[in-house]
Enzyme design. Structure first.
Site, PDB file in Angstrom:
ATOM      1  CE  LYS A 141      -4.319  -1.425   0.215  1.00 25.02           C
ATOM      2  NZ  LYS A 141      -5.803  -1.347  -0.339  1.00 25.02           N
ATOM      3  CD  GLU A 149     -12.811 -11.357  -4.851  1.00 21.50           C
ATOM      4  OE1 GLU A 149     -13.470 -10.104  -5.088  1.00 21.50           O
ATOM      5  OE2 GLU A 149     -13.971 -12.157  -5.967  1.00 21.50           O
ATOM      6  N   GLY A 166     -15.799 -13.108   0.919  1.00 21.88           N
ATOM      7  CA  GLY A 166     -15.570 -12.343   0.664  1.00 21.88           C
ATOM      8  C   GLY A 166     -15.630 -12.579  -1.532  1.00 21.88           C
ATOM      9  CB  SER A 198      -0.433  -8.270  -0.153  1.00 18.84           C
ATOM     10  OG  SER A 198      -1.596  -8.724  -0.036  1.00 18.84           O
ATOM     11  CB  SER A 222      -9.184  -2.525   7.591  1.00 20.63           C
ATOM     12  OG  SER A 222      -8.414  -3.395   6.441  1.00 20.63           O
ATOM     13  CG  ASP A 226     -16.031  -7.824  -3.573  1.00 18.20           C
ATOM     14  OD1 ASP A 226     -15.632  -8.552  -2.590  1.00 18.20           O
ATOM     15  OD2 ASP A 226     -15.719  -6.960  -4.225  1.00 18.20           O
TER      16      ASP A 226
END
Length: 325
Positions: free
Chosen positions: A57, A208, A212, A308, A82, A214
């Site tokens: 990030k 995923e 979750g 990640s 989060s 989506d």
């Protein structure tokens, strides 16, 4: 007939890489003969758990914050997250001489909140199951005159995240496939832009948690689908719908989505710790889980993986990966 240009291009990722040079870590690419033998492919792990703040990030956050006009930079920035994006924006703000206010869920991991505060950010909390973090952050930013840096719905954020895949290709050479964790979709959007721009034949596979899914549902439907807020150990992927900008990229460039169960994520975390000697948080472990559990289908010869992040405290790690987990 007109065609809408994509939010980001390979040149945007390259430009972000130049901006991040000497600021972000160029993270290592690890190999494991054991992993190769287990999955039947040559696996190259891009370890963003060694990135500043412990996750990819920082790349997107710094790329976005560093491009603000001086007068806006002086007023400060806001974000919602989060944990990992929270830390990333807080550190980017500190590095660039400004302040950050972060909207975080009340149940965010303690280690991530403590790290965010340690970088000097102010924390504002909300209930992730009843509140709207975007609305809270937008109102706060408007009231205080802050620049809102979203975790994925921003071209400069997506381009910054794509630099991890760009580095992997520079070091490892052409890949047959790339596996990437999917939350809001910024990492895979940037990664797919970099990879497809340099190697159009490389398959890009998102991963995923089953709870979750989506993005998988959205890609299958050809439109953004909303699901209830997921309950999964992969807190960085506990989102109810893909981002609008990220989905516009991913529906064009992502080849498929694999789903993994929480127990498979735990097993992948244990494998990474015991055999690779690295600590990986649940969201970061999902691509490894997909490989070990056979969720990624028939694998080609050379497979890249974006690991990640590794932000998890010792208590939570022991709870998830200990012998009674």
């Amino acid at each position: 007939m007109t065609t809408t240009p994509p939010p980001i291009t390979l040149d945007d990722v390259r430009d972000a890489a130049a901006r991040l040079k000497g600021v972000a870590h160029r993270t290592p690419v690890l190999r494991s003969r054991t992993l190769d033998q287990l999955v039947g492919a040559e696996v190259l792990l891009k370890c963003e758990n060694f990135q500043r703040v412990g996750a990819f990030k920082f790349r997107g956050a710094y790329n976005a914050v560093s491009r603000l006009a001086p007068e806006q930079l002086a007023r400060g920035v806001a974000a919602y997250s989060s944990g990992n994006h929270a830390q990333a924006v807080a550190l980017a703000a500190r590095e660039l001489g400004t302040t950050a206010v972060i909207v975080m869920p009340e149940d965010a991991p303690r280690s991530k909140r403590a790290a965010t505060e340690g970088y000097g950010a102010e924390i504002v909390t909300y209930d992730r199951y009843t509140g709207d973090r975007v609305a809270v952050a937008r109102e706060l930013a408007a009231d205080r005159g802050l620049a809102l840096i979203p975790p994925y719905e921003h071209p400069h954020v997506m381009a910054g995240q794509g630099t991890a895949a760009l580095e992997l290709l520079e070091e490892a050479g052409e890949l047959d496939a790339l596996l990437v964790p999917v939350g809001g979709g910024g990492l895979i959007a940037g990664s797919a832009t970099a990879v497809k721009g340099l190697s159009p034949g490389t398959r890009v596979l998102g991963v995923e948690p089953e709870a979750g899914d989506d993005t998988k549902r959205s890609l299958d439907a050809g439109r953004r689908v909303e699901i209830p807020v997921p309950r999964t150990i992969a807190d960085g992927q506990a989102l109810h719908t893909p981002g609008e900008l990220t989905f516009s990229v991913n529906r064009r460039l992502v080849d498929d989505i694999a789903l993994v169960h929480d127990d498979e994520i735990r097993a992948a975390m244990r494998f990474a710790f015991e055999r690779l000697k690295i600590v990986v948080e649940p969201s970061g472990a999902t691509p490894i889980a997909a490989l070990l559990a056979g969720r990624a289908g028939r694998l080609p010869r050379r497979v890249g993986v974006i690991v990640s992040g590794g932000n998890i405290d010792t208590g939570r790690f022991a709870e998830l990966c200990g012998p009674t987990a």
